[in-house]
Scaffold this motif. Structure first.
Motif, PDB file in Angstrom:
ATOM      1  N   ALA A 409      41.797  40.133  44.039  1.00 21.45           N
ATOM      2  CA  ALA A 409      42.168  39.608  42.718  1.00 21.45           C
ATOM      3  C   ALA A 409      41.979  40.675  41.646  1.00 21.45           C
ATOM      4  O   ALA A 409      42.819  40.836  40.746  1.00 21.45           O
ATOM      5  N   ARG A 410      40.884  41.430  41.722  1.00 21.34           N
ATOM      6  CA  ARG A 410      40.652  42.491  40.734  1.00 21.34           C
ATOM      7  C   ARG A 410      41.649  43.646  40.903  1.00 21.34           C
ATOM      8  O   ARG A 410      42.067  44.261  39.921  1.00 21.34           O
ATOM      9  N   GLN A 411      42.018  43.942  42.136  1.00 18.48           N
ATOM     10  CA  GLN A 411      43.036  44.966  42.355  1.00 18.48           C
ATOM     11  C   GLN A 411      44.379  44.533  41.767  1.00 18.48           C
ATOM     12  O   GLN A 411      45.112  45.355  41.220  1.00 18.48           O
ATOM     13  N   ALA A 412      44.676  43.244  41.890  1.00 21.81           N
ATOM     14  CA  ALA A 412      45.909  42.729  41.286  1.00 21.81           C
ATOM     15  C   ALA A 412      45.849  42.852  39.768  1.00 21.81           C
ATOM     16  O   ALA A 412      46.843  43.209  39.115  1.00 21.81           O
ATOM     17  N   ALA A 413      44.682  42.561  39.199  1.00 23.91           N
ATOM     18  CA  ALA A 413      44.522  42.681  37.747  1.00 23.91           C
ATOM     19  C   ALA A 413      44.664  44.134  37.308  1.00 23.91           C
ATOM     20  O   ALA A 413      45.322  44.445  36.303  1.00 23.91           O
ATOM     21  N   GLU A 414      44.048  45.034  38.064  1.00 28.71           N
ATOM     22  CA  GLU A 414      44.126  46.464  37.732  1.00 28.71           C
ATOM     23  C   GLU A 414      45.565  46.974  37.812  1.00 28.71           C
ATOM     24  O   GLU A 414      46.021  47.739  36.962  1.00 28.71           O
ATOM     25  N   ALA A 498      51.114  38.866  45.974  1.00 26.19           N
ATOM     26  CA  ALA A 498      50.336  38.544  47.173  1.00 26.19           C
ATOM     27  C   ALA A 498      49.185  37.603  46.841  1.00 26.19           C
ATOM     28  O   ALA A 498      48.952  36.612  47.550  1.00 26.19           O
ATOM     29  N   VAL A 499      48.467  37.879  45.753  1.00 23.67           N
ATOM     30  CA  VAL A 499      47.339  37.025  45.370  1.00 23.67           C
ATOM     31  C   VAL A 499      47.821  35.640  44.956  1.00 23.67           C
ATOM     32  O   VAL A 499      47.171  34.625  45.254  1.00 23.67           O
ATOM     33  N   TYR A 500      48.961  35.569  44.285  1.00 22.50           N
ATOM     34  CA  TYR A 500      49.499  34.274  43.871  1.00 22.50           C
ATOM     35  C   TYR A 500      49.738  33.375  45.078  1.00 22.50           C
ATOM     36  O   TYR A 500      49.338  32.211  45.096  1.00 22.50           O
ATOM     37  N   PHE A 501      50.374  33.914  46.103  1.00 23.73           N
ATOM     38  CA  PHE A 501      50.667  33.090  47.271  1.00 23.73           C
ATOM     39  C   PHE A 501      49.399  32.802  48.089  1.00 23.73           C
ATOM     40  O   PHE A 501      49.293  31.758  48.726  1.00 23.73           O
ATOM     41  N   GLU A 502      48.436  33.716  48.062  1.00 25.38           N
ATOM     42  CA  GLU A 502      47.152  33.427  48.703  1.00 25.38           C
ATOM     43  C   GLU A 502      46.472  32.243  48.015  1.00 25.38           C
ATOM     44  O   GLU A 502      45.873  31.379  48.682  1.00 25.38           O
ATOM     45  N   LEU A 503      46.559  32.196  46.701  1.00 23.97           N
ATOM     46  CA  LEU A 503      45.980  31.071  45.966  1.00 23.97           C
ATOM     47  C   LEU A 503      46.699  29.769  46.310  1.00 23.97           C
ATOM     48  O   LEU A 503      46.049  28.728  46.539  1.00 23.97           O
ATOM     49  N   LEU A 504      48.042  29.794  46.377  1.00 24.47           N
ATOM     50  CA  LEU A 504      48.781  28.584  46.728  1.00 24.47           C
ATOM     51  C   LEU A 504      48.375  28.079  48.105  1.00 24.47           C
ATOM     52  O   LEU A 504      48.167  26.877  48.309  1.00 24.47           O
ATOM     53  N   ARG A 505      48.285  28.980  49.055  1.00 25.97           N
ATOM     54  CA  ARG A 505      47.925  28.575  50.412  1.00 25.97           C
ATOM     55  C   ARG A 505      46.513  28.019  50.451  1.00 25.97           C
ATOM     56  O   ARG A 505      46.244  27.013  51.113  1.00 25.97           O
ATOM     57  N   PHE A 506      45.617  28.664  49.725  1.00 23.50           N
ATOM     58  CA  PHE A 506      44.231  28.206  49.696  1.00 23.50           C
ATOM     59  C   PHE A 506      44.139  26.811  49.091  1.00 23.50           C
ATOM     60  O   PHE A 506      43.473  25.921  49.647  1.00 23.50           O
ATOM     61  N   LEU A 507      44.814  26.597  47.967  1.00 26.24           N
ATOM     62  CA  LEU A 507      44.743  25.294  47.300  1.00 26.24           C
ATOM     63  C   LEU A 507      45.382  24.198  48.150  1.00 26.24           C
ATOM     64  O   LEU A 507      44.888  23.066  48.192  1.00 26.24           O
ATOM     65  N   THR A 508      46.468  24.523  48.825  1.00 27.11           N
ATOM     66  CA  THR A 508      47.117  23.527  49.680  1.00 27.11           C
ATOM     67  C   THR A 508      46.185  23.092  50.795  1.00 27.11           C
ATOM     68  O   THR A 508      46.077  21.903  51.106  1.00 27.11           O
ATOM     69  N   THR A 509      45.496  24.048  51.419  1.00 23.79           N
ATOM     70  CA  THR A 509      44.556  23.714  52.490  1.00 23.79           C
ATOM     71  C   THR A 509      43.333  22.995  51.935  1.00 23.79           C
ATOM     72  O   THR A 509      42.844  22.028  52.524  1.00 23.79           O
TER      73      THR A 509
END
Length: 805
Positions: A409-414, A498-509
């Motif tokens: 997430a921090r790498q995405a922000a950077e 990549a982080v956005y879709f990781e968040l979607l998958r995490f929230l769905t599960t």
């Protein structure tokens, strides 16, 4: 859903999409099937509008199911659909709302508008027929990144619309008659389908009989059969024959590419010239001609005007005439030449194929699965043949075990911060907010283990905070896509995407109601992570398997059968377990257990020198190539450094090996002078499962230890879960997966009735319970026979090969 014809009752079931002219339907939008993309913009925009409408209008209902019926030339036509929203206007008239997102206000192509208006009009027509009261329709256009809603009232002539519906029904019935003739041709071909290898070999008769009973009776089968017996041909012959004669679709699912190649070879031998249309699917990333992550006609030239280019090229018809079973390379080349998306073409072909060969993901991964396997897909006409089905337990867990990393997430922000625009600053802001939540949760949970560089602990995840991040991420993501489109700055490997879709998958599960999901916090090499562990994938896998006509699970290791049946989601009342005995002559194989060494964690360092000495002596006693398999790369390296065989060239599998490196090792075995190579590899890897060593390519296999999983917190949680459910926690969490690897590894040796060789097991635990209970019956069917396996591998190999002619 696709049209469903019941010729007996003469009922035709249709969805609204079925009533739209194919040319019109295909000319709008891109399929976005087989990945994350199908849930991105529409879900966020529709949901926001519907929530606001519910709050402000007491008459509003969202996602309204509609149904209409009409009679047409002896057919009862049943039409179903779901309107985005229904409300009452100031005059009390019911209004259907069809919601569509557009890039900016007022921007919509003529063709797109025609399609969307037709959809809305059909819903209004259905609503009027269903409620027997007036209805009208509005098309709502919502600009991406804006709350502005453009309402377009539609003028609808219901009589003319019904005439169009009936014309479309006539067309569908004609297509049905054409497909019926094709089915009759396939039926004839299926009756004539011959086994590709002449006579069935011992053991194959049992496989064929068991599969015939399953597919004809619509039941499920877990079939355990020794490696080398010819399971693939013996399974696919009756399955394909039934699929052709009974108008079913056959999906052959594998865990590895090598198994897919074998399945395609068998299918080509089975059905040359029968009119069979089959396809092997490749991973989406490897079928992308443009290197893009997000598929959309605005971003990819191979997606732009996809339907029109596909129609002009005649590509689908051309490819269906090329080969009985199409390979991905051929599809990719032809599609790229026609400038259409190769992956989308492969999905179009799969939808028309009787046989599809693919990875497990295309049926079971909720983010990748084909539309047929989605929650609303109809699998009543589908037969699954799942090769090496024991692998599906771990793979199934993985589908529901997502994680969120603070570092990522921090790498995405950077990365976003380098953009410099307001859009990029918003990306940075939301990515940092996610990183902060992850760090606070993980650090707080792991506070009691401050000194450990790597640690994992069960925790309670702040669901409200995590779900609260979703709206901001949706908004930022939509704005970012628009920015990239306007500036032509889209990139293939985008950290924020990549982080956005990781968040979607995490929230769905995270939103699933499932007591088999554990919530964990982890410190991993300086990173803080929150993740979900799926302890039991059976509920998820059952959602697919339970809807199929029949599912056949094949493996050399399905013991105990109730373990695999329950964890794979096979319904007990509908499932039969069959174990085919080993047909190969016992005299062609010698199994020996070296009880003088121990490979437990606490004994490995002390036993490594002796193990190296014993293994080297064994390899030198074998007149041919040897394969030695270890439970881990670390233990392999410890022993390899001490190994000094005098008659073997030692090759070692490395953790970082590429596919080319692995092929080079196999080539060394193929081209070796007799007795030349000792290959050291890891159990459960590419050299231990799913690969053939034909003829004299391999003369002995050594397995070092029972190959138990590492005793991490995950495995301990599995152990407790299995203890609570089966009262066999240690056995199911550690012994079963470990011994499955052992038996799979040993199965590389004897692949035909003429093969001979020695299997050496190095560890005294192999003869102790519960480990010896999981040795194949063909090795030892009693306690006395198991005890007689103990011996010196060096001497056993010399004696065995001395007796061979």
């Amino acid at each position: 859903m696709s049209p469903r014809f019941d010729s007996v009752t003469r009922v035709l079931e249709l969805a609204v999409a079925d009533l739209l002219e194919p040319q019109l339907l295909r000319s709008i939008g891109f399929g976005n099937r087989g990945g994350f993309e199908r849930m991105w913009l529409g879900q966020a925009i529709h949901g926001r509008y519907q929530e606001e409408a519910l709050a402000s209008d007491g008459s509003y209902r969202r996602e309204v199911s509609l149904r209409a019926e009409l009679e047409h030339k002896g057919w009862r036509v049943v039409i179903s659909g779901r309107a985005d929203g229904v409300r009452r206007d100031a005059d009390g008239v019911r209004v259907v709302e069809e919601i569509k997102s557009v890039r900016r206000e007022g921007q919509l192509s003529t063709t797109a508008r025609e399609l969307y208006e037709r959809q809305a009009a059909l819903y209004a027509w259905m609503l009027a027929r269903e409620s027997d009261e007036p209805a009208r329709a509005e098309l709502l256009l919502i600009a991406i990144g804006s709350d502005a809603v453009e309402r377009i009232p539609l003028e609808i002539d219901f009589d003319d619309l019904e005439l169009r519906v009936r014309k479309r029904v006539v067309q569908l019935l004609r297509e049905h008659d054409s497909r019926q003739r094709e089915r009759e041709d396939r039926h004839t071909a299926g009756l004539a389908l011959a086994f590709p290898h002449g006579a069935l070999r011992p053991g194959q008769q049992e496989i064929v009989a068991a599969i015939e009973e399953a597919v004809e009776g619509g039941s499920h089968l877990l079939l355990e059969a020794p490696t080398g017996i010819g399971k693939t041909a013996a399974a696919l012959w009756p399955a394909l024959r039934h699929a052709l004669t009974a108008d079913k679709r056959l999906f052959v699912l594998t865990a590895k590419n090598l198994q897919q190649e074998m399945a395609v070879r068998v299918l080509r031998m089975l059905a040359p010239g029968t009119g069979l249309h089959g396809l092997r699917l490749r991973a989406k990333k490897r079928m992308c001609a443009n290197g893009e992550v997000i598929c959309h006609e605005d971003y990819c030239p191979f997606a732009r005007e996809y339907a029109a280019k596909l129609s002009r090229s005649g590509l689908i018809h051309q490819l269906r005439g090329e080969e009985p079973v199409l390979e991905p390379d051929l599809v990719f080349s032809a599609a790229a030449q026609a400038e259409v998306c190769p992956f989308e073409v492969s999905l179009d072909l799969a939808g028309r194929a009787q046989v599809v060969v693919a990875d497990y993901n295309y049926a079971f991964d909720p983010w990748v699965a084909l539309a047929d396997f989605g929650p609303e897909g109809d699998l009543a006409d589908t037969i699954l043949v799942i090769d090496e089905v024991h692998n599906l337990v771990d793979r199934g867990r993985g589908y529901l075990s997502p994680e969120l990393s603070a570092r990522r997430a921090r790498q995405a922000a950077e990365s976003a911060a380098h953009g410099g625009t307001a859009v990029h600053r918003r990306l940075e802001e939301v990515a940092l907010a996610l990183a902060t939540v992850i760090e606070e949760v993980a650090a707080g949970s792991l506070a009691e283990q401050p000194g450990e560089a790597n640690a994992t602990i069960e925790t309670v995840l702040p669901e409200e905070r995590l779900f609260g991040l979703r709206p901001a991420f949706d908004e930022a993501f939509v704005a970012y896509l628009e920015h990239q489109r306007e500036n032509k700055s889209f990139r293939a490997e985008d950290p924020f995407v990549a982080v956005y879709f990781e968040l979607l998958r995490f929230l769905t599960t995270l939103g699933r109601s499932d007591d088999a999901l554990a919530r964990l916090a982890e410190r991993r090499d300086g990173d803080l992570v929150v993740r979900i562990l799926c302890k039991d994938p059976s509920r998820h896998l059952a959602e697919v398997i339970g809807r199929t006509h029949a599912t056949i699970g094949l493996s050399a290791t399905l013991s105990p059968p109730e373990f695999y049946r329950d964890l794979l989601g096979f319904e007990s009342a509908r499932t039969v377990a069959v174990s085919v005995p080993d047909p190969f002559p016992p005299a062609h194989r010698r199994v020996v257990v070296d009880t003088s060494v121990s490979t437990t964690w606490r004994d490995r360092t002390a036993n490594a020198p002796r193990l190296a000495e014993r293994l080297a002596a064994f390899a030198d006693a074998v007149p041919g190539n040897c394969l030695a398999l270890f439970p881990s790369y670390q233990f392999l390296a410890d022993v390899a450094g001490r190994l000094r065989p005098s008659r073997k060239r030692v090759l070692v599998q490395q953790r970082a090996d590429t596919e080319r490196d692995r092929e080079a090792l196999l080539e060394a075995l193929r081209g070796a002078v007799l007795g030349d190579v000792l290959l050291l590899a890891v159990a459960g890897g590419v050299f231990a499962e799913g690969v053939d060593y034909p003829g004299d390519m391999l003369r002995a296999v050594a397995v070092v230890g029972p190959c138990l999983p590492v005793p991490t917190l995950d495995q301990r949680l599995l152990q407790q879960y299995y203890e609570d459910r089966f009262e066999r926690g240690f056995e199911y969490a550690f012994v079963v997966p470990g011994m499955t690897r052992v038996v799979q590894a040993a199965g590389r040796l004897i692949r035909s009735a003429s093969d001979t060789g020695v299997i050496a097991l190095f560890d005294r635990r192999f003869l102790a319970r519960p480990f010896r209970d999981h040795l194949p019956a063909s090795w030892a069917s009693s306690e006395e026979e198991a005890e007689r396996l103990a011996g010196d591998p060096d001497r056993a190999a010399r004696d065995f090969f001395a007796t061979l002619p």
